[in-house]
Design a protein around this motif. Structure first.
Motif, mmCIF file in Angstrom:
data_model
loop_
_atom_site.group_PDB
_atom_site.id
_atom_site.type_symbol
_atom_site.label_atom_id
_atom_site.label_comp_id
_atom_site.label_asym_id
_atom_site.label_seq_id
_atom_site.Cartn_x
_atom_site.Cartn_y
_atom_site.Cartn_z
ATOM 1 N N ALA A 62 -24.517 32.793 30.839
ATOM 2 C CA ALA A 62 -25.950 33.294 30.853
ATOM 3 C C ALA A 62 -26.717 32.428 31.645
ATOM 4 C CB ALA A 62 -26.604 33.673 29.511
ATOM 5 N N ALA A 63 -27.493 33.051 32.538
ATOM 6 C CA ALA A 63 -28.343 32.118 33.330
ATOM 7 C C ALA A 63 -29.637 32.648 33.776
ATOM 8 C CB ALA A 63 -27.591 31.731 34.641
ATOM 9 N N ILE A 64 -30.535 32.017 33.798
ATOM 10 C CA ILE A 64 -31.904 32.448 34.563
ATOM 11 C C ILE A 64 -31.809 31.928 36.400
ATOM 12 C CG2 ILE A 64 -34.707 32.121 34.724
ATOM 13 C CD1 ILE A 64 -34.236 30.961 31.602
ATOM 14 N N GLN A 65 -32.300 32.977 37.039
ATOM 15 C CA GLN A 65 -32.348 32.748 38.394
ATOM 16 C C GLN A 65 -33.465 33.251 39.186
ATOM 17 O OE1 GLN A 65 -29.234 34.611 41.063
ATOM 18 N NE2 GLN A 65 -28.257 32.545 41.228
ATOM 19 N N THR A 66 -34.061 32.078 40.035
ATOM 20 C CA THR A 66 -35.421 32.558 40.677
ATOM 21 C C THR A 66 -35.430 31.982 41.968
ATOM 22 O OG1 THR A 66 -37.525 32.542 40.526
ATOM 23 C CG2 THR A 66 -36.566 30.771 39.800
ATOM 24 N N GLY A 67 -36.104 32.643 42.843
ATOM 25 C CA GLY A 67 -36.185 31.703 44.191
ATOM 26 C C GLY A 67 -35.011 32.306 45.102
ATOM 27 N N SER A 68 -35.180 31.655 46.430
ATOM 28 C CA SER A 68 -34.219 31.939 47.314
ATOM 29 C C SER A 68 -33.984 30.658 48.422
ATOM 30 C CB SER A 68 -34.696 33.234 48.247
ATOM 31 O OG SER A 68 -35.713 32.900 48.892
ATOM 32 N N GLY A 69 -32.840 30.651 49.117
ATOM 33 C CA GLY A 69 -32.638 29.553 50.079
ATOM 34 C C GLY A 69 -31.448 28.468 49.413
ATOM 35 N N GLN A 70 -31.957 27.238 49.531
ATOM 36 C CA GLN A 70 -30.815 26.389 49.098
ATOM 37 C C GLN A 70 -30.539 26.339 47.675
ATOM 38 O OE1 GLN A 70 -29.773 22.928 50.475
ATOM 39 N NE2 GLN A 70 -28.390 23.522 48.652
ATOM 40 N N ASN A 71 -29.172 26.615 47.401
ATOM 41 C CA ASN A 71 -28.777 26.893 45.796
ATOM 42 C C ASN A 71 -28.957 25.444 45.185
ATOM 43 O OD1 ASN A 71 -27.908 29.504 45.295
ATOM 44 N ND2 ASN A 71 -26.334 29.212 47.100
ATOM 45 N N ILE A 72 -29.550 25.624 43.918
ATOM 46 C CA ILE A 72 -29.913 24.614 43.014
ATOM 47 C C ILE A 72 -29.635 24.989 41.855
ATOM 48 C CG2 ILE A 72 -31.828 22.610 42.433
ATOM 49 C CD1 ILE A 72 -33.344 23.633 44.794
ATOM 50 N N ILE A 73 -28.709 24.302 41.178
ATOM 51 C CA ILE A 73 -28.232 24.186 39.859
ATOM 52 C C ILE A 73 -28.907 23.288 38.799
ATOM 53 C CG2 ILE A 73 -26.261 24.562 38.158
ATOM 54 C CD1 ILE A 73 -24.620 25.310 40.366
ATOM 55 N N LEU A 74 -29.551 23.994 37.600
ATOM 56 C CA LEU A 74 -30.198 23.003 36.614
ATOM 57 C C LEU A 74 -29.626 23.011 35.487
ATOM 58 C CD1 LEU A 74 -33.841 24.577 37.245
ATOM 59 C CD2 LEU A 74 -32.826 22.332 38.536
ATOM 60 N N LEU A 75 -29.138 22.215 34.874
ATOM 61 C CA LEU A 75 -28.111 21.850 33.889
ATOM 62 C C LEU A 75 -28.875 21.142 32.667
ATOM 63 C CD1 LEU A 75 -24.823 20.698 35.425
ATOM 64 C CD2 LEU A 75 -25.702 23.033 34.590
ATOM 65 N N HIS A 76 -29.207 21.705 31.546
ATOM 66 C CA HIS A 76 -29.988 21.343 30.490
ATOM 67 C C HIS A 76 -29.152 20.219 29.527
ATOM 68 C CE1 HIS A 76 -28.279 23.744 27.314
ATOM 69 N NE2 HIS A 76 -28.365 24.784 28.149
ATOM 70 N N GLN B 22 -39.714 23.811 35.972
ATOM 71 C CA GLN B 22 -39.247 23.466 37.499
ATOM 72 C C GLN B 22 -38.813 24.954 38.033
ATOM 73 O OE1 GLN B 22 -38.114 21.691 34.788
ATOM 74 N NE2 GLN B 22 -39.740 20.304 35.866
ATOM 75 N N LEU B 23 -38.460 25.869 37.251
ATOM 76 C CA LEU B 23 -38.002 27.135 37.626
ATOM 77 C C LEU B 23 -39.476 27.978 38.321
ATOM 78 C CD1 LEU B 23 -35.938 28.489 34.609
ATOM 79 C CD2 LEU B 23 -35.189 28.315 36.741
ATOM 80 N N ASP B 24 -40.525 27.468 37.647
ATOM 81 C CA ASP B 24 -41.918 28.121 38.327
ATOM 82 C C ASP B 24 -42.335 27.303 39.375
ATOM 83 O OD1 ASP B 24 -41.892 29.965 36.405
ATOM 84 O OD2 ASP B 24 -43.088 28.876 35.144
ATOM 85 N N GLY B 25 -42.151 26.009 39.160
ATOM 86 C CA GLY B 25 -42.842 24.966 40.309
ATOM 87 C C GLY B 25 -41.981 24.774 41.505
ATOM 88 N N LEU B 26 -40.755 24.796 41.373
ATOM 89 C CA LEU B 26 -39.704 24.693 42.403
ATOM 90 C C LEU B 26 -38.990 26.036 43.137
ATOM 91 C CD1 LEU B 26 -37.887 21.616 41.250
ATOM 92 C CD2 LEU B 26 -39.588 21.471 42.783
ATOM 93 N N MET C 103 -38.864 14.476 29.701
ATOM 94 C CA MET C 103 -40.104 14.604 31.119
ATOM 95 C C MET C 103 -40.026 15.709 31.928
ATOM 96 S SD MET C 103 -38.336 11.495 33.384
ATOM 97 C CE MET C 103 -36.956 11.763 34.400
ATOM 98 N N PRO C 104 -38.803 16.306 31.981
ATOM 99 C CA PRO C 104 -38.945 17.747 32.853
ATOM 100 C C PRO C 104 -39.858 18.742 32.139
ATOM 101 C CG PRO C 104 -36.806 17.227 32.518
ATOM 102 C CD PRO C 104 -37.577 16.175 31.541
ATOM 103 N N MET C 105 -40.181 18.641 30.764
ATOM 104 C CA MET C 105 -41.190 19.704 30.080
ATOM 105 C C MET C 105 -42.627 18.939 30.049
ATOM 106 S SD MET C 105 -38.851 21.027 26.977
ATOM 107 C CE MET C 105 -40.067 22.293 26.272
ATOM 108 N N THR C 106 -42.760 17.422 29.594
ATOM 109 C CA THR C 106 -43.714 16.670 29.606
ATOM 110 C C THR C 106 -44.583 16.253 30.602
ATOM 111 O OG1 THR C 106 -42.803 14.641 29.146
ATOM 112 C CG2 THR C 106 -43.034 16.210 27.084
ATOM 113 N N HIS C 107 -43.768 15.859 31.793
ATOM 114 C CA HIS C 107 -44.304 15.472 32.986
ATOM 115 C C HIS C 107 -43.800 16.161 34.231
ATOM 116 C CE1 HIS C 107 -45.080 12.361 30.273
ATOM 117 N NE2 HIS C 107 -45.831 11.608 30.944
ATOM 118 N N ALA C 108 -43.755 17.643 33.997
ATOM 119 C CA ALA C 108 -43.392 18.545 35.044
ATOM 120 C C ALA C 108 -43.781 18.413 36.478
ATOM 121 C CB ALA C 108 -43.661 19.941 34.528
#
Length: 262
Positions: A15-29, A41-45, A241-246
């Motif tokens: 299951a995955a959230i996906q947003t944006g377009s262009g260069q593919n970037i995978i985010l692993l928690h 990051q999903l919002d800011g990038l 820090m991905p949450m607290t210092h986004a």
């Protein structure tokens, strides 16, 4: 920001959230979290590329199908997402996600054009290694682990929406899945030095100045060991820090992505 549940799609078996377009970037928690931990990051990038944030096996809406306690099981799950995406891919991982990202980058050098390792552990000293093994040994895989000590390590005693979100995610997780993932953190020695020495893609190692476990020195040594690595330390940040210092994290990732562009 609020850390509410977002719509998901099935990508490569996860299951995955996906947003944006262009260069593919995978985010692993990391362990005990879920794709929403990358919410800032999903919002800011989103303008930087197509961001895919999967729930790792046993987390969020992704089932755990392999209880063998091996990092490779998680790496193969992430590879399933990678195989569904086109072109060169940038990997970004946080904590255990950083271990997975570095392992996957080494194994799929033909597909990965850059890797960002956030709060990655490297060559713990004997005391730190024993402490995390002791914490893993206390998990019975049946009862929900009290998250108090984990949250204290991550946030101190400061109340916040980020802390509350992490508490919800930790206590909602299947105990067997949590034990499996935490045991990987406790017993895996990845990334190994020889793996970093052979890592051919550019690599950014990010951690916080207040991080006691994934220390600044660890990030600096990993950066020096990698063929094309650099370290960046975010002042005043600790483990989450991905949450607290986004804003600072997003700026660092954005700068790295710009360096990768021709």
């Amino acid at each position: 920001m609020t850390w509410t549940t977002r719509p998901r799609s099935e990508i490569g078996g996860l299951a995955a959230i996906q947003t944006g377009s262009g260069q593919n970037i995978i985010l692993l928690h990391g362990v005990g979290l879920r794709a929403e931990a990358w919410g800032a990051q999903l919002d800011g990038l989103a303008s930087e590329g197509c961001l895919t944030a999967p729930d790792m096996p046993g987390h969020g809406d992704s089932p755990l199908t392999d209880l063998s306690i091996r990092l490779s099981a998680y790496t193969e799950a992430a590879r399933g997402v990678l195989d569904c995406l086109s072109g060169p891919v940038v990997l970004a991982g946080h904590s255990m996600g950083a271990m997975i990202a570095l392992d996957l980058a080494a194994k799929t050098s033909d597909r990965v054009c850059g890797v960002v390792a956030l709060n990655a552990v490297f060559e713990r000293d004997a005391n730190a290694a024993q402490a995390v093994r002791d914490r893993a040994a206390q998990l019975d895989g049946k009862s929900i682990a009290d998250p108090t000590s984990t949250l204290h390590r991550w946030f101190g005693d400061v109340a916040s929406a980020e802390r509350d979100a992490c508490r919800r995610w930790l206590t909602a997780m299947d105990p067997a899945a949590y034990k499996s993932a935490y045991s990987v953190i406790a017993h895996s020695r990845c990334p190994r030095r020889d793996t970093l020495e052979k890592l051919s893609c550019p690599a950014l190692f990010l951690t916080g100045s207040l991080e006691p476990n994934s220390t600044p020195e660890m990030s600096r040594v990993m950066a020096d060991t990698a063929m094309s690595g650099r370290a960046q330390i975010i002042e005043g940040a600790a483990h989450m820090m991905p949450m607290t210092h986004a804003d600072q994290v997003n700026a660092a990732i954005s700068s790295f992505l710009n360096e990768l562009r021709p």
